[in-house]
Design an enzyme around this catalytic site. Structure first.
Site, PDB file in Angstrom:
ATOM      1  N   TYR A  58      47.820  49.451  46.519  1.00 28.76           N
ATOM      2  CA  TYR A  58      46.896  48.421  46.983  1.00 28.76           C
ATOM      3  C   TYR A  58      47.421  47.075  46.519  1.00 28.76           C
ATOM      4  O   TYR A  58      47.457  46.794  45.325  1.00 28.76           O
ATOM      5  CB  TYR A  58      45.498  48.706  46.426  1.00 28.76           C
ATOM      6  CG  TYR A  58      44.399  47.747  46.835  1.00 28.76           C
ATOM      7  CD1 TYR A  58      44.541  46.850  47.891  1.00 28.76           C
ATOM      8  CD2 TYR A  58      43.187  47.741  46.146  1.00 28.76           C
ATOM      9  CE1 TYR A  58      43.525  45.990  48.255  1.00 28.76           C
ATOM     10  CE2 TYR A  58      42.156  46.883  46.497  1.00 28.76           C
ATOM     11  CZ  TYR A  58      42.330  46.006  47.551  1.00 28.76           C
ATOM     12  OH  TYR A  58      41.307  45.155  47.900  1.00 28.76           O
ATOM     13  N   TYR A 103      45.244  40.360  35.667  1.00 26.42           N
ATOM     14  CA  TYR A 103      45.097  39.637  34.404  1.00 26.42           C
ATOM     15  C   TYR A 103      46.357  39.734  33.538  1.00 26.42           C
ATOM     16  O   TYR A 103      47.063  38.745  33.393  1.00 26.42           O
ATOM     17  CB  TYR A 103      43.861  40.082  33.613  1.00 26.42           C
ATOM     18  CG  TYR A 103      43.630  39.193  32.410  1.00 26.42           C
ATOM     19  CD1 TYR A 103      43.272  37.855  32.576  1.00 26.42           C
ATOM     20  CD2 TYR A 103      43.815  39.662  31.115  1.00 26.42           C
ATOM     21  CE1 TYR A 103      43.113  37.020  31.487  1.00 26.42           C
ATOM     22  CE2 TYR A 103      43.651  38.827  30.021  1.00 26.42           C
ATOM     23  CZ  TYR A 103      43.300  37.511  30.207  1.00 26.42           C
ATOM     24  OH  TYR A 103      43.146  36.692  29.124  1.00 26.42           O
ATOM     25  N   LYS A 127      47.626  49.874  51.113  1.00 27.44           N
ATOM     26  CA  LYS A 127      46.630  48.943  51.640  1.00 27.44           C
ATOM     27  C   LYS A 127      47.181  47.562  51.358  1.00 27.44           C
ATOM     28  O   LYS A 127      47.224  47.122  50.220  1.00 27.44           O
ATOM     29  CB  LYS A 127      45.273  49.152  50.970  1.00 27.44           C
ATOM     30  CG  LYS A 127      44.215  48.161  51.438  1.00 27.44           C
ATOM     31  CD  LYS A 127      42.909  48.316  50.678  1.00 27.44           C
ATOM     32  CE  LYS A 127      41.892  47.264  51.131  1.00 27.44           C
ATOM     33  NZ  LYS A 127      40.623  47.335  50.359  1.00 27.44           N
ATOM     34  N   ARG A 153      43.222  38.543  44.699  1.00 27.52           N
ATOM     35  CA  ARG A 153      42.400  38.972  43.566  1.00 27.52           C
ATOM     36  C   ARG A 153      43.207  39.141  42.279  1.00 27.52           C
ATOM     37  O   ARG A 153      42.691  38.934  41.190  1.00 27.52           O
ATOM     38  CB  ARG A 153      41.689  40.292  43.895  1.00 27.52           C
ATOM     39  CG  ARG A 153      40.497  40.122  44.817  1.00 27.52           C
ATOM     40  CD  ARG A 153      39.714  41.419  44.924  1.00 27.52           C
ATOM     41  NE  ARG A 153      38.554  41.282  45.781  1.00 27.52           N
ATOM     42  CZ  ARG A 153      37.321  40.987  45.360  1.00 27.52           C
ATOM     43  NH1 ARG A 153      37.089  40.775  44.087  1.00 27.52           N
ATOM     44  NH2 ARG A 153      36.324  40.890  46.213  1.00 27.52           N
ATOM     45  N   THR A 207      37.250  48.075  45.243  1.00 29.28           N
ATOM     46  CA  THR A 207      36.774  46.723  44.961  1.00 29.28           C
ATOM     47  C   THR A 207      35.370  46.515  45.516  1.00 29.28           C
ATOM     48  O   THR A 207      34.479  46.015  44.823  1.00 29.28           O
ATOM     49  CB  THR A 207      37.727  45.687  45.580  1.00 29.28           C
ATOM     50  OG1 THR A 207      39.047  45.923  45.113  1.00 29.28           O
ATOM     51  CG2 THR A 207      37.309  44.277  45.213  1.00 29.28           C
ATOM     52  N   ILE A 240      41.505  49.642  55.854  1.00 30.67           N
ATOM     53  CA  ILE A 240      40.517  49.980  54.824  1.00 30.67           C
ATOM     54  C   ILE A 240      39.580  48.787  54.774  1.00 30.67           C
ATOM     55  O   ILE A 240      39.967  47.699  54.364  1.00 30.67           O
ATOM     56  CB  ILE A 240      41.183  50.287  53.476  1.00 30.67           C
ATOM     57  CG1 ILE A 240      42.025  51.559  53.614  1.00 30.67           C
ATOM     58  CG2 ILE A 240      40.140  50.455  52.374  1.00 30.67           C
ATOM     59  CD1 ILE A 240      42.801  51.953  52.361  1.00 30.67           C
TER      60      ILE A 240
END
Length: 293
Positions: free
Chosen positions: A136, A110, A164, A141, A47, A204
């Site tokens: 992740y 999305y 993560k 997000r 990202t 991270i």
């Protein structure tokens, strides 16, 4: 028992851009700086690396370049996530082909999916490669949270070895369900010590782009038993971290790096330059931390 890919601080490294594309001379400098300062792993094209606005050929080229530049000195973890499973598989196979030590693969965004869909998505990716996969989970997000029970089921796949995790509220449940054989990394710079207290093995990190040694030391101190030293570093970084996330990341971290003379270029649209007001706040916190005179 599966060993962690790394313990300590993995930097979610920025991708330095010019108008023509990736600035590989600058990326080389950043990689050497990170290794010199004690960073424990490089995460490329995540990202923070703006992978979502990179063409596939430059995304792949950045992974290959980083693997070759690091040359085995520390692990290289390639961001290969996508909301299209077949696309994620293609990127993951390429990362393995060029020698990445592991992949980092994000929850679909999305289009999203169900918990069953998450299981199938990550299972198909993991089954397409033999190198380790790091899940992740970043609900802020993706607007999609991966439940601890889903993570537990995925952890039973041999090469899904870590996550993560950005949702601190479920970190303890993940550790309890998945056990010591599965590694949790903090995905939140402001909650490194809380995550470590729940059993995480590292972070991270975005802030490691500018304070790699302090980020490494925060984890190393905690894991070696110096909880108070680790806690002090965490507290000392909090105001800086707030400034580094005052706008959508990686806008502020790139602005900070440019202020510090690291010359990493601009973010790609739709990310824009940091606002004037927030730039002044960022400058103030960089000064307060002793990074900017």
């Amino acid at each position: 028992m599966r060993k962690p890919i790394f313990t300590g601080s993995g930097v979610a490294i920025v991708t330095p851009f010019t108008n023509e594309g990736t600035d590989y001379n600058k990326l080389s400098e950043l990689i050497e700086y990170q290794i010199r300062e004690g960073t424990d792993a490089i995460i490329i094209a995540g990202t923070t690396g703006e992978a979502s606005t990179m063409y596939d050929d430059e995304h792949k080229a950045a992974i290959k370049f980083t693997v070759e530049k690091v040359n085995g000195r520390i692990p290289v973890i390639a961001g290969t996530g996508s909301n299209h499973t077949v696309h994620a598989i293609e990127l993951s196979k390429y990362a393995q082909e060029v020698g990445a030590d592991a992949i980092l693969t994000v929850t679909p965004y999305y289009n999203k999916t169900t918990q069953k869909g998450l299981y199938e998505h990550f299972k198909h990716i993991a089954n397409s490669i033999s190198i380790p996969s790091i899940l992740y989970n970043v609900p802020s997000r993706t607007n999609l949270n991966m439940a601890p029970e889903t993570i537990k089921a995925l952890s039973e796949i041999e090469n899904i070895v870590a996550i993560k995790e950005c949702n601190l509220s479920q970190a303890g449940d993940i550790v309890n369900l998945c056990g010591e054989d599965f590694t949790v990394y903090s995905g939140e710079d402001g909650f490194v010590v809380p995550f470590l207290s729940m059993g995480a093995k590292g972070v991270i990190s975005v802030m490691a782009n500018i304070i790699p040694k302090d980020t490494h030391d925060m984890v190393a101190k905690y894991l070696s038993g110096d909880v108070e030293g680790s806690r002090k570093l965490q507290l000392d970084t909090l105001s800086l971290i707030k400034a580094l996330f005052i706008e959508v990341s990686p806008i502020p971290i790139k602005a900070a790096m440019n202020l510090l003379g690291m010359n990493v270029g601009k973010c790609r649209l739709p990310l824009v330059d940091i606002s004037d007001n927030n730039l002044e706040i960022l400058k103030k916190e960089l000064r307060n931390y002793g990074l900017l005179t």
